[in-house]
Motif scaffolding. Structure first.
Motif, PDB file in Angstrom:
ATOM      1  N   ASN A 175      11.883  23.920 -70.559  1.00  7.24           N
ATOM      2  CA  ASN A 175      11.882  23.122 -71.731  1.00  7.24           C
ATOM      3  C   ASN A 175      12.125  23.791 -73.038  1.00  7.24           C
ATOM      4  N   GLU A 176      13.136  23.241 -73.972  1.00  6.72           N
ATOM      5  CA  GLU A 176      13.396  24.001 -75.224  1.00  6.72           C
ATOM      6  C   GLU A 176      12.260  24.244 -75.976  1.00  6.72           C
ATOM      7  N   ASP A 202      15.117  19.415 -63.090  1.00  6.90           N
ATOM      8  CA  ASP A 202      14.717  18.518 -62.061  1.00  6.90           C
ATOM      9  C   ASP A 202      13.435  17.622 -62.725  1.00  6.90           C
ATOM     10  N   SER A 203      13.505  17.065 -63.857  1.00  7.87           N
ATOM     11  CA  SER A 203      12.267  16.676 -64.490  1.00  7.87           C
ATOM     12  C   SER A 203      12.902  15.184 -65.275  1.00  7.87           C
ATOM     13  N   GLY A 204      14.259  14.785 -65.028  1.00  4.46           N
ATOM     14  CA  GLY A 204      14.943  13.658 -65.904  1.00  4.46           C
ATOM     15  C   GLY A 204      14.922  13.989 -67.255  1.00  4.46           C
ATOM     16  N   VAL A 205      14.347  13.074 -67.849  1.00 10.37           N
ATOM     17  CA  VAL A 205      14.265  13.415 -69.508  1.00 10.37           C
ATOM     18  C   VAL A 205      13.147  13.984 -69.913  1.00 10.37           C
ATOM     19  N   GLY A 206      12.199  14.260 -68.960  1.00 10.24           N
ATOM     20  CA  GLY A 206      11.171  15.157 -69.171  1.00 10.24           C
ATOM     21  C   GLY A 206       9.913  15.034 -68.250  1.00 10.24           C
ATOM     22  N   GLY A 207       9.252  16.083 -68.007  1.00 11.62           N
ATOM     23  CA  GLY A 207       8.120  15.825 -67.086  1.00 11.62           C
ATOM     24  C   GLY A 207       6.845  15.818 -67.897  1.00 11.62           C
ATOM     25  N   GLY A 208       5.825  15.721 -67.204  1.00 13.13           N
ATOM     26  CA  GLY A 208       4.312  15.713 -67.626  1.00 13.13           C
ATOM     27  C   GLY A 208       4.325  14.613 -68.650  1.00 13.13           C
ATOM     28  N   GLY A 224      18.629  15.600 -67.966  1.00 11.13           N
ATOM     29  CA  GLY A 224      19.875  15.144 -69.066  1.00 11.13           C
ATOM     30  C   GLY A 224      18.969  14.678 -70.274  1.00 11.13           C
ATOM     31  N   GLY A 225      19.762  14.859 -71.242  1.00  7.58           N
ATOM     32  CA  GLY A 225      19.317  14.195 -72.496  1.00  7.58           C
ATOM     33  C   GLY A 225      20.297  15.152 -73.810  1.00  7.58           C
ATOM     34  N   PHE A 226      19.617  15.207 -74.878  1.00  9.64           N
ATOM     35  CA  PHE A 226      19.970  15.780 -76.089  1.00  9.64           C
ATOM     36  C   PHE A 226      19.095  16.736 -76.572  1.00  9.64           C
ATOM     37  N   SER A 227      19.638  17.933 -76.981  1.00 10.67           N
ATOM     38  CA  SER A 227      18.962  19.037 -77.670  1.00 10.67           C
ATOM     39  C   SER A 227      18.400  18.719 -78.930  1.00 10.67           C
ATOM     40  N   ASN A 228      17.122  19.310 -78.947  1.00  7.58           N
ATOM     41  CA  ASN A 228      16.546  19.448 -80.409  1.00  7.58           C
ATOM     42  C   ASN A 228      17.038  20.586 -81.059  1.00  7.58           C
ATOM     43  N   THR A 229      17.757  21.446 -80.695  1.00  2.00           N
ATOM     44  CA  THR A 229      18.146  22.739 -81.254  1.00  2.00           C
ATOM     45  C   THR A 229      19.477  22.946 -81.721  1.00  2.00           C
ATOM     46  N   PHE A 230      20.567  22.440 -80.810  1.00  2.00           N
ATOM     47  CA  PHE A 230      21.598  22.793 -81.070  1.00  2.00           C
ATOM     48  C   PHE A 230      22.506  21.539 -81.460  1.00  2.00           C
ATOM     49  N   PHE A 274      11.344  12.971 -75.412  1.00  3.67           N
ATOM     50  CA  PHE A 274      12.157  13.403 -74.558  1.00  3.67           C
ATOM     51  C   PHE A 274      12.075  14.961 -74.499  1.00  3.67           C
ATOM     52  N   GLN A 275      12.039  15.790 -73.290  1.00  9.10           N
ATOM     53  CA  GLN A 275      11.892  17.128 -73.404  1.00  9.10           C
ATOM     54  C   GLN A 275      13.277  17.733 -73.029  1.00  9.10           C
ATOM     55  N   PRO A 276      14.339  18.129 -73.723  1.00  9.83           N
ATOM     56  CA  PRO A 276      15.534  18.652 -73.279  1.00  9.83           C
ATOM     57  C   PRO A 276      15.297  20.203 -72.726  1.00  9.83           C
TER      58      PRO A 276
END
Length: 589
Positions: free
Chosen positions: A363-364, A395-401, A444-450, A414-416
């Motif tokens: 996770n980012e 392997d966690s889709g848009v985010g695990g946990g 898959g998803g969208f970065s919170n950094t870049f 969501f956890q990129p």
């Protein structure tokens, strides 16, 4: 009186110019955690005399120029397309400004550290490694190190919860490590998994190089083999013409060793025409090659890269850097992140592979911002030299946990994944089935950094418009979007310890499948007098977009949602789709 004023002015200028006038005690926090990162617990204080290999990453003075040139040589519509940079050119653009070098060396000398005694310097001089005691590092960085224990992996590392630098150095230094990055590659190694309840089919599809192209048979729904992948992606019957003209590199960590006997069993059973083909191993920073201890991950990587691209040469990079913890040790032990060691090692080589594949990610938000940015910049330097870098999308889709943020606000988001979210790599998601659909765990998803790079503006904007208010507020609509493309990601037949097992995960051959296909297209291009593909993304979002099989069904659930649905065109479940070699060969060859 006039001379007195001149003297005062001269003295003032001397004081300003003198290193002793610098405020090395005027500190500002570089990075800190609000609490110990999840999964870790404090164990003990390290011995003050314990030695650390402290790595300092200085700002590259011409990094913007390097990125500009990277996009020029990667844009098929630019006159410089394919004119990749040499090692020397990348080193020159990577070099820190002389003022940065002077300031950092003055700071080191202030703390009694001789910069001339550095145990390693990068080719561009932007990274310097010094072996110093914990007590000195704590004084330099205004921090306290601790030994931390990862409960799941049993790893022990020496890290800090925060570190500071003199304010003057914040404009000169990107990163100091090891400090606040707690990532463990063992924890990252969740991108593949053994399917213990799935037996590999006795009717597994075996490659016949003389057979005509055909659709994958029914057995490929339960047991995926190289022959299945070649049928899925329209490669049947193709053999490289110039195999010695390039090389594929696989990054390996955690004492994960590929086994040559297992590779031969794999070839004998599934690719008889490639019997006897093998790979080379390069050891980095204490990496090993224990043939008595085969690893699932390493065997996966090697068997399917070879399965897709033989006889193109393959190099497995075995990187050390996870030493056993000895509480009273005062000897030097490597405490750097092996990930960073691998990238810097490769950049130091005069010749490098044309394609790299790496199965790891996390996770980012678990990675300090300065670390994310520094490593992503290193990937830019690698791609500028003409290499394709492929990472699994997770392997966690848009985010695990529970998908809670770790910034103190505890929001659901969501956890990129990183490095998939770095705009200079190509991220590969997962599909499944004879009629391919999104596999549910495809990251898959969208970065919170870049920020979103220009090369994917059109494709991503179109998807967001169709998506509307779905998942609103849970992701960064302006971030770098991933994956870029996808491939089969489950039920792969792999041999470990002489036995066939079934393995899944987005590192389970989707990345290796794509690496092999990229190498095969490189072979076609070389045969036609062209250069290798290099950084793929600007190309595949433009000229190459029609060379993929669009995946329009399924989604990648996570964080209590259905995630992102696959749609016509690019989507954050499967990217542009899965590769069609025959089409790509015509488009790009």
């Amino acid at each position: 009186m006039y001379w007195s004023k001149l003297l005062v002015l001269a003295l003032a200028q001397f004081v300003l110019a003198s290193p002793h006038a610098r405020r090395w005690d005027d500190l500002a926090v570089k990075h800190s955690w609000t609490e110990i990162p999840e999964g870790w617990v404090y164990h003990s204080a390290p011995s003050p005399s314990r030695l650390l290999d402290l790595r300092i990453g200085m700002k590259s003075h011409k990094m913007d120029d390097l990125i500009t040139q990277l996009y020029e040589v990667s844009d098929p519509k630019h006159p410089k397309y394919g004119q990749y940079l040499s090692k020397e050119e990348v080193d020159a653009l990577s070099a820190p400004h002389p003022d940065s070098v002077e300031a950092v060396e003055a700071w080191l000398q202030h703390h009694g550290v001789n910069p001339d005694e550095a145990i390693d310097r990068s080719g561009g001089g932007d990274w310097i490694t010094l072996r110093i005691p914990v007590s000195v590092a704590e004084r330099m960085l205004d921090t306290k190190y601790g030994v931390y224990h990862h409960l799941k992996s049993e790893d022990y590392i020496v890290r800090a919860l925060s570190y500071s630098l003199p304010r003057e150095l914040h404009s000169h230094i990107n990163l100091v490590t090891p400090t606040t990055y707690f990532g463990t590659i063992r924890a990252m190694k969740s991108n593949s998994f053994v399917n213990p309840d799935i037996q590999v089919s006795k009717e597994a599809f075996v490659e016949d190089v003389n057979a005509p192209a055909a659709l994958p048979p029914a057995s490929c729904a339960t047991t995926v083999t190289p022959a299945c992948l070649k049928a899925f992606y329209n490669i049947t019957g193709f053999s490289p013409v110039n195999p010695a003209s390039q090389r594929i590199g696989i990054a390996g960590y955690l004492e994960e060793f590929g086994n040559r006997a297992d590779l031969q069993t794999f070839l004998n059973q599934l690719l008889p025409a490639s019997r006897g083909f093998t790979y080379t191993t390069t050891l980095i920073n204490g990496g090993e090659d224990d043939q008595n201890d085969p690893g699932v991950e390493a065997n996966l990587d090697i068997q399917y890269v070879v399965g897709m691209a033989a006889p193109i040469p393959v190099t497995y990079y075995s990187t050390g850097g996870r030493p056993p913890f000895i509480p009273d040790s005062t000897q030097s032990t490597n405490t750097n992140e092996p990930y960073l060691d691998w990238v810097n090692f490769v950049l130091a080589q005069s010749t490098i592979p044309t394609v790299f594949t790496t199965s790891y990610g996390e996770n980012e938000q678990t990675i300090p911002l300065d670390y994310r940015q520094s490593v992503c910049d290193l990937f830019a330097k690698l791609t500028a030299r003409g290499s394709t870098i492929l990472f699994s999308s997770g392997d966690s889709g848009v985010g695990g946990g529970d998908c809670r943020t770790n910034d103190g606000r505890n929001r659901v988001q969501f956890q990129p994944a990183f490095p998939a979210s770095c705009p200079f790599v190509t991220a590969v998601g997962g599909t499944t089935g004879l009629t391919e659909t999104t596999i549910g765990f495809s990251g898959g998803g969208f970065s919170n950094t870049f920020a979103r790079p220009a090369y994917q503006d059109t494709a991503v904007s179109r998807y967001l418009q169709i998506l509307g208010n779905t998942n609103a507020g849970l992701f960064n609509t302006t971030g770098r979007a991933y994956p870029d493309l996808s491939a089969q990601a489950n039920r792969f037949e792999v041999f470990v310890g002489g036995r066939a097992i079934s393995v899944g995960g987005t590192s389970a051959r989707n990345v290796q499948t794509v690496a092999g296909i990229v190498a095969l297209i490189n072979d076609v291009r070389i045969s036609n007098g062209k250069g290798v593909l290099g950084f793929l993304n600007p190309l595949i979002y433009s000229d190459g977009v029609t060379g993929f099989n669009d995946i329009v069904t399924g989604s990648n659930p996570g964080c209590g949602t259905n995630g992102f649905p696959a749609r016509a065109g690019w989507d954050p479940a499967t990217g542009l789709g899965t590769p069609d070699f025959a089409k790509l060969r015509l488009l790009l060859g």
